[in-house]
Write an enzyme that holds these catalytic residues in place. Structure first.
Site, PDB file in Angstrom:
ATOM      1  N   LYS A  93      -6.318 -30.111 -21.520  1.00  0.00           N
ATOM      2  CA  LYS A  93      -6.508 -29.375 -20.229  1.00  0.00           C
ATOM      3  C   LYS A  93      -5.107 -29.957 -19.604  1.00  0.00           C
ATOM      4  CE  LYS A  93      -8.954 -26.516 -17.782  1.00  0.00           C
ATOM      5  NZ  LYS A  93      -9.799 -25.400 -18.350  1.00  0.00           N
ATOM      6  N   GLY A 193     -24.723 -13.443  -9.350  1.00  0.00           N
ATOM      7  CA  GLY A 193     -23.291 -13.346  -9.514  1.00  0.00           C
ATOM      8  C   GLY A 193     -22.722 -12.312 -10.395  1.00  0.00           C
ATOM      9  N   GLY A 195     -19.760 -10.738 -10.713  1.00  0.00           N
ATOM     10  CA  GLY A 195     -18.523 -10.639 -10.725  1.00  0.00           C
ATOM     11  C   GLY A 195     -17.968  -9.750 -12.231  1.00  0.00           C
ATOM     12  N   VAL A 197     -17.795 -11.053 -15.086  1.00  0.00           N
ATOM     13  CA  VAL A 197     -18.618 -11.207 -16.310  1.00  0.00           C
ATOM     14  C   VAL A 197     -20.071 -10.619 -16.185  1.00  0.00           C
ATOM     15  CG1 VAL A 197     -19.904 -12.927 -17.656  1.00  0.00           C
ATOM     16  CG2 VAL A 197     -17.446 -13.287 -16.877  1.00  0.00           C
TER      17      VAL A 197
HETATM   18  P1  NAD Z   1     -15.888 -13.978 -10.689  1.00  0.00           P
HETATM   19  O1  NAD Z   1     -15.008 -14.555  -9.500  1.00  0.00           O
HETATM   20  O2  NAD Z   1     -15.442 -12.299 -11.120  1.00  0.00           O
HETATM   21  O3  NAD Z   1     -17.466 -13.533 -10.615  1.00  0.00           O
HETATM   22  C1  NAD Z   1     -18.192 -14.351  -9.667  1.00  0.00           C
HETATM   23  C2  NAD Z   1     -19.287 -13.709  -8.986  1.00  0.00           C
HETATM   24  O4  NAD Z   1     -20.113 -14.523  -8.188  1.00  0.00           O
HETATM   25  C3  NAD Z   1     -18.402 -12.884  -7.606  1.00  0.00           C
HETATM   26  O5  NAD Z   1     -19.026 -11.713  -7.646  1.00  0.00           O
HETATM   27  C4  NAD Z   1     -18.585 -13.736  -6.350  1.00  0.00           C
HETATM   28  O6  NAD Z   1     -19.024 -12.892  -5.320  1.00  0.00           O
HETATM   29  C5  NAD Z   1     -20.248 -14.364  -6.668  1.00  0.00           C
HETATM   30  N1  NAD Z   1     -20.534 -15.228  -6.203  1.00  0.00           N
HETATM   31  C6  NAD Z   1     -19.911 -16.482  -5.755  1.00  0.00           C
HETATM   32  N2  NAD Z   1     -20.378 -17.395  -5.061  1.00  0.00           N
HETATM   33  C7  NAD Z   1     -21.752 -16.887  -4.978  1.00  0.00           C
HETATM   34  C8  NAD Z   1     -23.006 -17.231  -4.448  1.00  0.00           C
HETATM   35  N3  NAD Z   1     -23.012 -18.470  -3.598  1.00  0.00           N
HETATM   36  N4  NAD Z   1     -24.000 -16.712  -4.411  1.00  0.00           N
HETATM   37  C9  NAD Z   1     -23.855 -15.174  -5.213  1.00  0.00           C
HETATM   38  N5  NAD Z   1     -23.060 -14.896  -5.626  1.00  0.00           N
HETATM   39  C10 NAD Z   1     -21.836 -15.740  -5.566  1.00  0.00           C
HETATM   40  O7  NAD Z   1     -16.103 -14.792 -11.875  1.00  0.00           O
HETATM   41  P2  NAD Z   1     -16.271 -14.562 -13.481  1.00  0.00           P
HETATM   42  O8  NAD Z   1     -15.088 -14.244 -14.300  1.00  0.00           O
HETATM   43  O9  NAD Z   1     -17.426 -13.544 -13.508  1.00  0.00           O
HETATM   44  O10 NAD Z   1     -17.108 -15.798 -13.975  1.00  0.00           O
HETATM   45  C11 NAD Z   1     -18.443 -16.080 -13.391  1.00  0.00           C
HETATM   46  C12 NAD Z   1     -18.550 -17.324 -14.001  1.00  0.00           C
HETATM   47  O11 NAD Z   1     -18.504 -17.540 -15.573  1.00  0.00           O
HETATM   48  C13 NAD Z   1     -17.795 -18.584 -13.694  1.00  0.00           C
HETATM   49  O12 NAD Z   1     -18.552 -19.951 -13.398  1.00  0.00           O
HETATM   50  C14 NAD Z   1     -16.671 -18.916 -14.709  1.00  0.00           C
HETATM   51  O13 NAD Z   1     -15.973 -20.064 -14.671  1.00  0.00           O
HETATM   52  C15 NAD Z   1     -17.352 -18.388 -15.893  1.00  0.00           C
HETATM   53  N6  NAD Z   1     -16.793 -18.099 -16.866  1.00  0.00           N
HETATM   54  C16 NAD Z   1     -15.936 -16.964 -17.166  1.00  0.00           C
HETATM   55  C17 NAD Z   1     -15.394 -16.542 -18.146  1.00  0.00           C
HETATM   56  C18 NAD Z   1     -14.520 -15.323 -18.012  1.00  0.00           C
HETATM   57  O14 NAD Z   1     -14.142 -14.866 -19.010  1.00  0.00           O
HETATM   58  N7  NAD Z   1     -14.389 -14.811 -17.018  1.00  0.00           N
HETATM   59  C19 NAD Z   1     -15.141 -17.411 -19.234  1.00  0.00           C
HETATM   60  C20 NAD Z   1     -15.927 -18.482 -19.212  1.00  0.00           C
HETATM   61  C21 NAD Z   1     -16.831 -18.724 -18.259  1.00  0.00           C
END
Ligand code: NAD
Length: 367
Positions: A93, A193, A195, A197
Site C-alpha cells: 500500500k 449504504g 452506493g 456496490v
Molecule cells: P459509495 O461511496 O459509492 O457508497 C457508499 C454509500 O453509503 C453512499 O450511497 C453513501 O451515501 C452511503 N453512506 C455513507 N455514510 C452512510 C451512513 N452513515 N448511513 C447510511 N448510508 C451511508 O461506495 P462503494 O464503492 O459502494 O463502497 C461501499 C463500501 O464497500 C465501502 O466501505 C468500500 O470501501 C467497500 N468496497 C468497495 C469496493 C468497490 O469496488 N467499490 C471494493 C471493496 C470494498
C-alpha cells in the site's frame, strides 16, 4: 487488521524496524521530492505469492507516524485479501502525505509514478481514498505497474459491479451455512449504504426474490432502490436492530462495536464495507457468541481486487466475474475452519490466507 503498536511515539528508525519485525513487513520505501512536494511511503508487506498490489491513499496525516502506520496496516490487509482470493499477488500500500485538494498536481503524481517504476514491478499501485483514475493516468505515464485505469485505456473500469457480485456470492454461501440452502427467495435483507456496490447488490437480491430494506444518507439513492427494486426504506438508526435474516453493511467501515452487536437480530452479517469490525478479535468473538454467521469483509468484497488483478494480466470482464464467483466456496471454507477450530470467522479467514502463503513459500523454495 491488528494495529501496529510499536510505532506509537516519534517514528525513530529503531521503532520503525521494531514495527516491521512485529508485522513481518518486507520493505518500506520513503519517497521525497522537493520540487513537487511529494512525500510518500510505500509499504510492501509480503511478496511470496506475487508482486504487492495496493492502492495509493492521499491524506493530510497529522503526524508522519500515522502515515507509516496506515501504510503498514493497510498493506498487511492486502496480503491477506489477495491470498484468500486465490490471486498470485502479495500485499502492499502507498500513502502520499498531503491534502488531495491542495497539494496534488500532475508533476507530483508522475514523480510518484517514477518511484513506483523504480521498484520494477515489486509494487503495483491503484487509486484509493484521495486519488482518482485521472491520477492513475498520470502515474501510468511513468510506469506500467498501475491498475484501476479507465476502460478506454485498457483498464477494467468501475470495479463495483464485480464487488457486488462477490458480495452476493458471499451472502448466498452464508445462507447455505446457516440454513442448509442458499436460496434467498423470501429472505429479508437489510442493506445499509446503497452506493456503487450496495445498489448493484440490491439488484441481485431483488432478482432472487428477497425482501429488501435499505438505508442511506442519500435520498436519491433510496428513491432509486424503492422505484427500481421494490426496496423498503428504513431510518439509519433502526437499521442495525432490524428483525431481518441478513444484514449487509455496504457504507463505511468500523460500524460494528460492542454496543450495537448486542442489538443485532439477524442470523447473517455479510456486506461489502471495509473493516466492519471495530476490533477483529473482540467483535469477531462477540458476533460468533451470538450465533451469527459473519462473512469476513476482506473476503466477501475481494471482487474489486480480482477485477484490477485481471487488468494486470489482460482484462477480460467475464474472467473477473468467474473468478469472483469462487468467493462462495471460500466463504464456506472459512465457516468450516471457524467451526472446527472454534474461532471467529475473521481469524479463520486470516488463517486460510496464511496457510496459502506458507504452502506457496514451500513451492517456491526450489528454482
Ligand atoms: P459509495 O461511496 O459509492 O457508497 C457508499 C454509500 O453509503 C453512499 O450511497 C453513501 O451515501 C452511503 N453512506 C455513507 N455514510 C452512510 C451512513 N452513515 N448511513 C447510511 N448510508 C451511508 O461506495 P462503494 O464503492 O459502494 O463502497 C461501499 C463500501 O464497500 C465501502 O466501505 C468500500 O470501501 C467497500 N468496497 C468497495 C469496493 C468497490 O469496488 N467499490 C471494493 C471493496 C470494498
Amino acid at each position: 487488521m491488528a494495529e501496529i503498536q510499536t510505532i506509537n511515539t516519534a517514528a525513530t528508525q529503531y521503532e520503525i524496524f521494531a514495527g516491521l519485525e512485529h508485522t513481518n513487513h518486507e520493505q518500506i520505501v520513503f519517497c521525497q521530492d522537493n520540487a513537487t512536494g511529494l512525500k510518500a511511503i510505500i509499504a510492501i508487506h509480503n511478496t511470496i505469492l506475487g508482486p504487492g498490489l495496493g492502492g495509493t491513499r492521499m491524506w493530510m496525516y497529522a503526524h508522519e507516524k500515522d502515515a507509516i502506520r496506515d501504510a503498514m496496516r493497510l498493506s498487511r490487509g492486502m496480503t491477506y485479501k489477495a491470498s484468500v482470493a486465490g490471486l498470485n499477488l502479495g500485499g502492499a500500500k502507498a500513502v502520499i502525505i498531503g491534502d488531495p485538494k491542495l497539494h496534488k498536481s500532475e508533476a507530483l503524481m508522475r514523480k510518484f509514478g517514477r518511484f513506483v517504476e523504480n521498484l520494477h514491478g515489486k509494487y503495483i499501485t491503484a487509486e484509493d481514498v484521495g486519488t482518482t483514475t485521472r491520477d492513475m493516468e498520470y502515474v501510468k505515464m511513468e510506469t506500467n505497474h498501475v491498475v484501476g485505469l479507465p476502460e478506454i485505456m485498457g483498464g477494467g473500469g468501475d470495479p463495483s459491479p464485480v464487488t457486488a457480485y462477490g458480495t452476493y456470492m458471499g451472502i448466498k454461501a452464508s445462507a447455505k451455512a446457516a440454513w442448509g440452502n442458499d436460496s434467498l427467495h423470501g429472505k429479508s435483507v437489510a442493506v445499509l449504504g446503497i452506493g456503487k456496490v450496495g445498489m448493484h447488490l440490491v439488484e441481485y437480491l431483488h432478482k432472487e426474490g428477497a425482501r429488501i430494506y435499505v438505508s442511506d444518507i442519500s435520498e436519491s439513492a433510496i428513491q432509486a432502490a424503492v422505484e427500481n427494486h421494490g426496496a423498503i426504506p428504513v431510518s439509519g438508526e433502526d437499521m442495525i436492530g432490524l428483525d431481518v435474516d441478513i444484514f449487509a453493511p455496504c457504507a463505511l467501515g468500523g460500524l460494528l462495536n460492542t454496543e450495537n452487536i448486542g442489538r443485532l437480530k439477524c442470523q447473517i452479517v455479510a456486506g461489502a464495507a471495509n473493516n466492519q469490525l471495530e476490533d477483529e478479535k473482540i467483535h469477531g468473538d462477540l458476533i460468533r457468541d451470538k450465533g451469527i454467521f459473519y462473512a469476513p469483509d476482506f473476503v466477501i468484497n475481494a471482487g474489486g481486487l480480482i477485477n484490477v488483478y485481471s487488468e494486470y494480466t489482460g482484462y477480460v470482464r467475464e474472467k473477473a466475474f468467474a473468478q469472483t464467483e469462487n468467493i462462495y466456496n471460500t466463504i464456506l471454507d472459512i465457516y468450516g475452519i471457524a467451526s472446527e477450530k472454534k474461532i471467529n470467522t475473521q481469524l479463520a479467514a486470516i488463517e486460510l490466507a496464511e496457510r496459502r502463503i506458507q504452502s506457496m513459500m514451500h513451492v517456491h523454495s526450489t528454482f
